[in-house]
Design an enzyme around this catalytic site. Structure first.
Site, mmCIF file in Angstrom:
data_model
loop_
_atom_site.group_PDB
_atom_site.id
_atom_site.type_symbol
_atom_site.label_atom_id
_atom_site.label_comp_id
_atom_site.label_asym_id
_atom_site.label_seq_id
_atom_site.Cartn_x
_atom_site.Cartn_y
_atom_site.Cartn_z
ATOM 1 C CB SER A 221 36.003 48.199 43.013
ATOM 2 O OG SER A 221 35.429 48.184 44.303
ATOM 3 C CE1 TYR B 278 34.627 42.560 42.780
ATOM 4 C CE2 TYR B 278 35.278 44.179 44.425
ATOM 5 C CZ TYR B 278 34.567 43.842 43.286
ATOM 6 O OH TYR B 278 33.823 44.803 42.638
#
Length: 270
Positions: free
Chosen positions: A162, A176
């Site tokens: 990401s 995350y």
């Protein structure tokens, strides 16, 4: 000695929705047989019905070694090999800064997003090491000098990281971000370890993408948040999952035989 490639086989974790589903559909459009794996088996079966080529749906919990091993075994028993894998299974975190995040929440996110990728790599690579290198178009490389001739690959793997694995994303939970940084480290290490074995490993780093995960986040956000987020991107919108899928399939293809250990940022100019 590399052999000529026959029917292509792709494995996609997290294939029951979002980017995983879009990638399985795209693989099928390109002629791959597909293994659609997801912890939500009904969703995986729904994706399977969208495919234009043969496939199987497999339930998998990527945090469990026995489950991941069984997924790879099922793929090989059904199709004989795994040419490409996209490790896309992932979870979003709860909101909260580091001091406000429970320890078990950190473990949950790291377990799926980081350990899950490690386990998938472990068993996918073990299978690929048993496979003969294959070449889809030997004549394409016949006039190249030995030093750069493409001799075929045993497999190609793409991991889902990401933009949160590339730098600070304001408002994004630290667990995350840590998990997506970890994916890049796993990608680079695996690529270096197995490059000479004919196994390529790369990663994609999407920005905000229109997926069910994104929808769940927007449900908890104030009105107008989606428009505000879209305005952060020079292109003026967030990504469609199909746009990430195209990048994954390109990285898995023999269009880029010298590409391994890399990450491809897909973030609309941001």
């Amino acid at each position: 000695m590399a052999t000529t490639r026959g029917k292509l086989v792709a494995l996609v974790t997290g294939g029951g929705s979002g980017i995983g589903r879009a990638t399985a559909v795209r693989f099928a459009e390109l002629g791959y047989s597909c293994v659609v794996a997801d912890i939500n088996e009904p969703n995986a079966k729904e994706t399977l019905r969208m495919l234009q080529t043969p496939g199987i749906a497999v339930q998998v919990d990527v945090t469990m070694a026995t489950s991941v091993e069984a997924m790879v075994t099922a793929a090989v028993q059904h199709f004989g090999r795994i040419d490409c894998a996209f490790n896309c299974a992932g979870v979003e975190p709860i909101d909260g800064k580091i001091a406000d995040t429970p320890e078990d929440e950190f473990d949950r996110v790291m377990g799926v997003n980081a350990k899950g990728v490690w386990l998938c790599l472990k068993y996918e690579i073990a299978q690929m090491l048993q496979q003969e290198p294959v070449m889809s178009d030997p004549a394409k490389w016949a006039d190249k000098p030995d030093v750069c001739r493409f001799r075929g690959v045993r497999g190609s793997i793409v991991n889902a990281s990401s933009v949160a694995g590339l730098g600070v994303v304001p408002g994004t939970n630290a667990s995350y971000c840590a998990s997506k940084y970890a994916v890049l480290g796993l990608t680079q290490t695996a690529a270096a370890e197995y490059a000479k074995e004919g196994i390529r490993v790369n990663a994609v780093c999407p920005g905000l993408t229109a997926t069910p995960m994104m929808d769940r986040a927007l449900e908890k956000a104030p009105p107008g948040t989606e428009e505000t987020l879209a305005s952060l991107y020079p292109v003026g919108r967030i990504a469609a999952p199909e746009e990430v899928a195209q990048a994954v399939c390109w990285l898995c293809s023999d269009a880029c035989p010298f590409t391994t250990g890399e990450h491809l940022k897909i973030a609309g100019g941001n």
